[in-house]
Design a protein around this motif. Structure first.
Motif, short mmCIF file in Angstrom:
data_model
loop_
_atom_site.label_atom_id
_atom_site.label_comp_id
_atom_site.label_asym_id
_atom_site.label_seq_id
_atom_site.Cartn_x
_atom_site.Cartn_y
_atom_site.Cartn_z
N ILE A 190 8.99 104.14 -28.00
CA ILE A 190 9.28 103.05 -27.06
C ILE A 190 8.51 101.79 -27.45
N GLY A 191 7.24 101.96 -27.81
CA GLY A 191 6.43 100.82 -28.21
C GLY A 191 6.91 100.17 -29.49
N ALA A 192 7.34 101.00 -30.45
CA ALA A 192 7.82 100.45 -31.73
C ALA A 192 9.06 99.58 -31.51
N GLU A 193 9.99 100.08 -30.70
CA GLU A 193 11.19 99.28 -30.44
C GLU A 193 10.85 98.01 -29.67
N ALA A 194 9.89 98.10 -28.75
CA ALA A 194 9.48 96.93 -27.99
C ALA A 194 8.90 95.86 -28.91
N VAL A 195 8.08 96.27 -29.85
CA VAL A 195 7.47 95.31 -30.78
C VAL A 195 8.56 94.62 -31.60
N VAL A 196 9.50 95.39 -32.13
CA VAL A 196 10.60 94.82 -32.92
C VAL A 196 11.39 93.81 -32.09
N THR A 197 11.70 94.20 -30.85
CA THR A 197 12.50 93.33 -29.99
C THR A 197 11.74 92.05 -29.64
N LEU A 198 10.45 92.17 -29.36
CA LEU A 198 9.65 90.98 -29.03
C LEU A 198 9.54 90.03 -30.22
N VAL A 199 9.48 90.58 -31.41
CA VAL A 199 9.49 89.73 -32.61
C VAL A 199 10.80 88.95 -32.68
N ILE A 200 11.91 89.64 -32.40
CA ILE A 200 13.21 88.97 -32.41
C ILE A 200 13.27 87.89 -31.32
N LEU A 201 12.74 88.22 -30.14
CA LEU A 201 12.75 87.25 -29.04
C LEU A 201 11.80 86.07 -29.27
N SER A 202 10.89 86.22 -30.21
CA SER A 202 9.98 85.11 -30.52
C SER A 202 10.68 84.02 -31.33
N VAL A 203 11.87 84.31 -31.83
CA VAL A 203 12.63 83.31 -32.59
C VAL A 203 13.28 82.35 -31.60
N PRO A 204 12.98 81.07 -31.65
CA PRO A 204 13.51 80.11 -30.67
C PRO A 204 15.03 80.13 -30.57
N ALA A 205 15.71 80.28 -31.70
CA ALA A 205 17.17 80.27 -31.68
C ALA A 205 17.73 81.44 -30.86
N VAL A 206 17.06 82.58 -30.92
CA VAL A 206 17.50 83.74 -30.15
C VAL A 206 17.32 83.49 -28.66
N ARG A 207 16.16 82.98 -28.27
CA ARG A 207 15.91 82.69 -26.86
C ARG A 207 16.89 81.64 -26.34
N THR A 208 17.16 80.62 -27.15
CA THR A 208 18.10 79.58 -26.74
C THR A 208 19.50 80.15 -26.53
N ALA A 209 19.92 81.01 -27.45
CA ALA A 209 21.25 81.61 -27.34
C ALA A 209 21.37 82.47 -26.09
N LEU A 210 20.35 83.27 -25.81
CA LEU A 210 20.38 84.12 -24.62
C LEU A 210 20.33 83.29 -23.33
N ALA A 211 19.59 82.19 -23.37
CA ALA A 211 19.54 81.30 -22.20
C ALA A 211 20.92 80.70 -21.93
N LYS A 212 21.65 80.37 -22.98
CA LYS A 212 22.99 79.83 -22.83
C LYS A 212 23.94 80.88 -22.24
N VAL A 213 23.79 82.13 -22.69
CA VAL A 213 24.62 83.20 -22.15
C VAL A 213 24.32 83.39 -20.66
N LYS A 214 23.05 83.33 -20.31
CA LYS A 214 22.68 83.47 -18.89
C LYS A 214 23.28 82.35 -18.07
N LYS A 215 23.23 81.12 -18.57
CA LYS A 215 23.79 79.98 -17.85
C LYS A 215 25.26 80.17 -17.62
N GLN A 216 25.97 80.68 -18.63
CA GLN A 216 27.40 80.93 -18.50
C GLN A 216 27.67 82.04 -17.49
N ALA A 217 26.78 83.03 -17.45
CA ALA A 217 26.98 84.19 -16.56
C ALA A 217 26.80 83.83 -15.10
N VAL A 218 25.83 82.97 -14.80
CA VAL A 218 25.49 82.70 -13.40
C VAL A 218 26.19 81.49 -12.83
N ASN A 219 26.82 80.69 -13.67
CA ASN A 219 27.49 79.48 -13.18
C ASN A 219 29.02 79.69 -13.07
#
Length: 219
Positions: A190-219
């Motif tokens: 569980i910890g190993a996967e969490a570390v890998v995922t957090l590294v991916i989420l540390s990429v600004p482009a990934v966070r921006t893309a997910l934020a855009k998806v959230k905006k589309q989902a809730v609006n």
């Protein structure tokens, strides 16, 4: 063994049918519930579609194993990230419901029944807890906070499940007491996967893309 569980600990046809009925009822609850934890509007088909998409992605990526540990457990292709998205998108109520659906779906995909308590901690509670990400849906860096909290909760549930397995006859590592064994065993994958995922989420482009998806989902 029973109407729903066979002698090998798997599900009978009635067991699979029962699980699918429960999933359908829970999806109906998602659709008929409030549109947002902070509002009073009815749940839309759009919201149901986003939740279903996240659960489908979580289920598919849970089968894509990036790495398997020799002692058991595996790192999947960020399946826990997709499981926390409904909560982050729509709030805790929706997140917990979707987590419950995902837990039952995981049970359907790979059922093993020893006791009802084992099933609860191996499947139901272990994945329902992914919905706690919803408590951070309005927070700054809420996705990361929610993901870390959800993963920690899943580790706790998995640790308890490990203790149940040992009490039912499974053996711990040589020289290890049941609690530290279960903590280490479940914490590794569980910890190993969490570390890998957090590294991916540390990429600004990934966070921006997910934020855009959230905006589309809730609006």
């Amino acid at each position: 063994m029973s109407l729903f569980v066979n002698a090998d600990g798997g599900l009978t046809s009635a067991g699979y049918a029962g699980c699918l009925v429960v999933i359908a009822l829970l999806l109906a609850a998602v659709f008929l519930g409030k549109g947002n934890d902070a509002g009073d509007r009815r749940m839309s088909s759009k919201k149901l579609a986003y939740c279903a998409m996240c659960l489908a992605l979580a289920a598919v990526t849970s089968m894509l194993k990036v790495f398997e540990f020799p002692f058991g457990g595996s790192v999947t292709l960020c399946s826990m990230l997709f499981a926390v998205l409904p909560g982050w998108f729509f709030g805790a109520r929706t997140g917990l419901l979707c987590g419950l659906i995902y837990g039952i779906l995981q049970f359907v995909m790979g059922p093993y029944v020893m006791t009802p308590l084992q099933v609860l901690f191996d499947y139901v509670f272990a994945f329902m807890v992914m919905g706690v990400s919803g408590f951070f849906s309005r927070s700054k860096n809420g996705l990361i906070k929610g993901y870390v909290t959800a993963v920690f909760g899943r580790w706790i549930m998995a640790t308890i499940a490990g203790l149940i397995w040992v009490s039912l006859g499974s053996t711990a590592w040589d020289g290890w007491a049941p609690l530290p064994y279960s903590m280490a065993y479940n914490g590794a994958y569980i910890g190993a996967e969490a570390v890998v995922t957090l590294v991916i989420l540390s990429v600004p482009a990934v966070r921006t893309a997910l934020a855009k998806v959230k905006k589309q989902a809730v609006n």
